[in-house]
Design an enzyme around this catalytic site. Structure first.
Site, PDB file in Angstrom:
ATOM      1  N   GLU A  76       0.793  -1.305  -0.172  1.00 51.70           N
ATOM      2  CA  GLU A  76       0.082  -0.015  -0.131  1.00 51.70           C
ATOM      3  C   GLU A  76       0.930   1.308   0.091  1.00 51.70           C
ATOM      4  O   GLU A  76       0.468   2.401  -0.754  1.00 51.70           O
ATOM      5  CB  GLU A  76      -1.116   0.062   1.280  1.00 51.70           C
ATOM      6  CG  GLU A  76      -1.934  -1.205   1.169  1.00 51.70           C
ATOM      7  CD  GLU A  76      -1.429  -2.277   2.062  1.00 51.70           C
ATOM      8  OE1 GLU A  76      -2.188  -2.955   2.777  1.00 51.70           O
ATOM      9  OE2 GLU A  76      -0.216  -2.694   1.855  1.00 51.70           O
ATOM     10  N   CYS A 102      -2.600  -4.105   7.098  1.00 59.51           N
ATOM     11  CA  CYS A 102      -2.287  -4.355   8.439  1.00 59.51           C
ATOM     12  C   CYS A 102      -2.558  -3.125   9.347  1.00 59.51           C
ATOM     13  O   CYS A 102      -2.684  -1.873   9.025  1.00 59.51           O
ATOM     14  CB  CYS A 102      -0.788  -4.428   8.470  1.00 59.51           C
ATOM     15  SG  CYS A 102       0.281  -3.253   8.172  1.00 59.51           S
ATOM     16  N   ASP A 226      23.841 -36.753  -9.194  1.00 63.84           N
ATOM     17  CA  ASP A 226      24.043 -35.609 -10.066  1.00 63.84           C
ATOM     18  C   ASP A 226      25.121 -34.588  -9.772  1.00 63.84           C
ATOM     19  O   ASP A 226      25.241 -33.771 -10.902  1.00 63.84           O
ATOM     20  CB  ASP A 226      22.639 -34.988 -10.195  1.00 63.84           C
ATOM     21  CG  ASP A 226      21.649 -36.111 -10.553  1.00 63.84           C
ATOM     22  OD1 ASP A 226      22.036 -37.180 -11.367  1.00 63.84           O
ATOM     23  OD2 ASP A 226      20.449 -35.876 -10.311  1.00 63.84           O
TER      24      ASP A 226
END
Length: 380
Positions: A76, A102, A226
């Protein structure tokens, strides 16, 4: 059917597929824009949620923003700063926010105060914040101050997007995504051999899952077989503050110290998870955990709690049949990203009986280099 490309891969890695703004109108359109903006914070904002915000007046977007780093301004505030930088007056504008603003003081002041101070006229919320410090409080403050608040716009999509944060705030555990590459026979290839299930182009797109996560986790067998680096190699530039932890389960410290995963990599530290004692490795942090109840390996739930204490909100489990099966058996997987080839692979098969009733969220086909398959996304 959408074509699998980098944009769609990132959408899927962020919890999508999400609604296409171009196919929507009104509040849905602007909330879809806010969701797109919010994706800028995925993989960067943990343990905070990557909230997106779009400011609109008379059908025109005045400013946009996303929360991209814990301690930095929330979405915001970023949107308000964006509007101010563009010289736009936000008084009586509508703020479209993917997650309830919030209303408490944390590292930053409450977003409710900032919206009120800016003269915002109304707020449209995608989904409420289950954080006990918010949980409807932000909406109540805005309404009590005379603002019109509309809830639940693109609720399902916003809930899916913020699901990792919801789990973290409600359980203390990070979100766990399991990446699997299987043949049409549910096999991953012969044990002890490297088997290519997906072509390089698809493997590259799958790297979006690493960028969207805060940590990657594999078992010892994957490293032995690997010798991967396990690094985040998504083509988009990496933010300087991003931290991506490379977690290796090596219970008794048997892995060769010359393996690539132990090499230092800026912003991507290696973490060796041990059950017993082992000689230290230079530049590698060791995490000593209690053994699993079965006596095989470490307690995975304990490990997840330890990772969350390090600010990890999303974990990608990417390597090894045994590790994948252990997480599935323990009921610790929140989402499966299954790359399934149309060809049988042979070798080790995973027991997928436990996910037979999981919901199929998406099934995206791929066809490249003579190989065909799908990217399937499943949730409990």
């Amino acid at each position: 059917m959408s074509e699998l490309d980098a944009a769609l891969a990132w959408d899927l890695a962020c919890g999508g597929p999400f609604p296409d703004p171009g196919q929507l109108q009104g509040d849905d359109y602007f909330m879809a824009l806010a969701l797109k903006e919010a994706q800028k914070g995925v993989g960067l904002s943990s343990p905070n949620p990557p909230v997106g915000c779009v400011l609109v007046k008379d059908g025109r977007v005045l400013g946009m923003g996303a929360h991209t780093r814990a301690g930095d301004p929330h979405g915001e505030i970023v949107a308000l700063m964006d509007a101010e930088a563009k010289g736009n007056d936000v008084s009586e504008a509508t703020a479209y926010v993917t997650l309830e603003p919030c209303c408490h003081h944390g590292r930053t002041p409450p977003c409710t105060e900032a919206l009120l101070h800016a003269g915002i006229g109304s707020v449209v919320v995608g989904v409420r914040d289950p954080n006990p410090r918010v949980d409807g409080g932000g909406i109540a403050i805005l309404r009590a101050s005379g603002l019109t608040v509309k809830e639940g716009v693109l609720l399902e999509a916003c809930s899916r997007f913020h699901a990792p944060f919801f789990k973290l705030i409600q359980t203390g555990l990070p979100w766990v995504s399991l990446k699997l590459a299987l043949g049409s026979d549910d096999a991953i290839g012969p044990e002890g051999q490297t088997t290519i299930v997906t072509p390089p182009a698809i493997q590259s797109l799958a790297h979006a899952l690493r960028r969207a996560s805060d940590a990657i986790l594999v078992g010892r067998g994957t490293i032995e077989q690997d010798d991967p680096q396990l690094t985040d190699r998504w083509p988009e530039p990496i933010a300087a503050h991003r931290r991506f932890i490379r977690v290796v389960l090596d219970p008794i410290g048997k892995l060769d110290p010359r393996k690539k995963v132990w090499r230092p990599y800026p912003g991507q530290p290696a973490l060796r998870v041990l059950v017993g004692e082992a000689p230290p490795l230079r530049g590698v942090e060791d995490l000593h955990l209690p053994p699993a109840i079965s006596g095989l390996g470490c307690s995975l739930r304990h490990l997840l709690h330890e990772l969350s204490s390090r600010g990890v909100g999303q974990v990608l489990v990417e390597g090894g049949a045994k590790t994948a099966q252990a997480f599935l058996n323990a009921g610790l997987v929140d989402k499966i990203h299954l790359f399934r080839s149309t060809k049988p692979i042979g070798g080790v098969k995973l027991n997928l009986d436990g996910i037979s009733d999981w919901a199929l969220v998406a099934k995206i086909p791929w066809n490249t280099d003579g190989h065909r398959g799908t990217w399937d996304i499943l949730t409990p």
